[in-house]
Enzyme design. Structure first.
Site, short mmCIF file in Angstrom:
data_model
loop_
_atom_site.label_atom_id
_atom_site.label_comp_id
_atom_site.label_asym_id
_atom_site.label_seq_id
_atom_site.Cartn_x
_atom_site.Cartn_y
_atom_site.Cartn_z
N ASP A 8 67.51 27.10 -85.49
CA ASP A 8 66.87 27.57 -84.60
C ASP A 8 65.57 26.86 -84.35
O ASP A 8 64.44 28.08 -84.00
CB ASP A 8 66.92 29.18 -84.77
CG ASP A 8 68.04 29.87 -84.84
OD1 ASP A 8 69.03 29.19 -84.89
OD2 ASP A 8 68.03 31.19 -85.20
N LYS A 108 74.90 30.97 -81.52
CA LYS A 108 75.22 32.34 -82.21
C LYS A 108 74.47 33.32 -81.50
O LYS A 108 73.30 33.09 -80.60
CB LYS A 108 74.61 32.04 -83.64
CG LYS A 108 73.19 32.02 -83.85
CD LYS A 108 72.88 31.34 -85.37
CE LYS A 108 71.28 31.39 -85.56
NZ LYS A 108 70.55 32.60 -85.03
N CYS A 153 66.86 33.62 -90.22
CA CYS A 153 68.01 33.05 -89.87
C CYS A 153 68.29 31.81 -90.80
O CYS A 153 69.56 31.23 -91.15
CB CYS A 153 68.02 32.19 -88.55
SG CYS A 153 68.15 33.74 -87.13
C1 VGL Z 1 65.85 35.12 -85.80
C2 VGL Z 1 65.31 37.16 -85.54
C3 VGL Z 1 66.24 37.23 -84.33
C4 VGL Z 1 65.77 33.59 -86.35
C5 VGL Z 1 66.63 35.04 -84.51
O1 VGL Z 1 65.90 32.56 -85.99
O2 VGL Z 1 65.22 33.51 -87.53
N1 VGL Z 1 65.21 36.23 -86.27
N2 VGL Z 1 66.70 36.15 -84.03
#
Ligand code: VGL
Ligand code: ZN
Length: 209
Positions: A8, A108, A153
């Protein structure tokens, strides 16, 4: 077969993003150096990729605010600001990340009814993304995990990698990762360590670890 999993590294989790992780963008040069000099056979990037009405968004829960807990699909769920909506700039990878070197993108969080911190499966652990089959098919035996956010994540992806592929040497690259909450980062590192995930720095990797 040695694989780097970049979790991410998107605008949404960097400064100016909708769910900015403090200094999130600082992972980008470290990730690029790992890509270039880390000796990886395979580079995978996960991408948080939510529909605009995702159930983890506080905007979908009247009267609720971001960072409050609710129940989603029978599970405790932290509410987030709207972030990484499919096709938005927030969901794009950071512009300086060397995406040309990424072999496979794993999206995702597309199911409105359940969140997916992990790049491997939804938070209810039911629906798989297919990433474990992909890595197993490639013969990956070492998986280095880093990115954003350490306490959500990145942790979930590293723990699932170890749980779903017990024979893979899973390692967390600390300086190529940043977290939302410092206490959460401490807990995440302890949990990963307890699960048999080694905690390394990019320096260790570049030195041949
Ligand atoms: C994430 C919260 C919500 C992350 C993704 O990438 O850590 N955290 N969505
Ligand atoms: Zn998300």
């Amino acid at each position: 077969m040695k694989c780097l999993l970049l979790v991410d590294i998107q605008n949404g989790f960097c400064s100016g993003g909708n769910l900015a992780v403090p200094n999130g963008e600082d992972v980008v040069p470290v990730a690029n150096r790992l890509i270039a000099e880390g000796g990886y056979d395979l580079v995978v990037a996960s991408q948080d990729w939510h529909p605009g009405d995702h159930g983890s968004f506080a905007s979908q829960h009247p009267g609720r605010s971001p960072f409050e807990m609710v129940t989603l699909g029978g599970k405790p769920q932290m509410l987030w600001p709207d972030h990484c909506v499919q096709g938005s700039r927030d969901a794009d990878f950071h512009p300086e990340l060397n995406t040309a070197a990424v072999d496979h993108v794993q999206r995702k969080g597309e199911d409105v009814a359940v969140d997916s911190y992990s790049a491997f499966r939804d938070n209810d652990q039911t629906a798989l993304t297919g990433l474990s089959d992909y890595l197993t098919g490639k013969g990956v035996d070492t998986l280095d995990v880093c990115g954003l956010a350490t306490d959500y994540c990145v942790k979930a992806s590293a723990l699932d990698a170890k749980a779903m592929m017990p024979d893979v040497d899973v390692r967390f690259i600390a300086d190529a990762s940043r977290g939302i909450d410092p206490a959460g980062v401490e807990t995440a590192i302890a949990e990963m360590n307890a699960a048999g995930i080694r905690i390394l720095t990019s320096k260790d990797v570049l030195a041949g670890a």
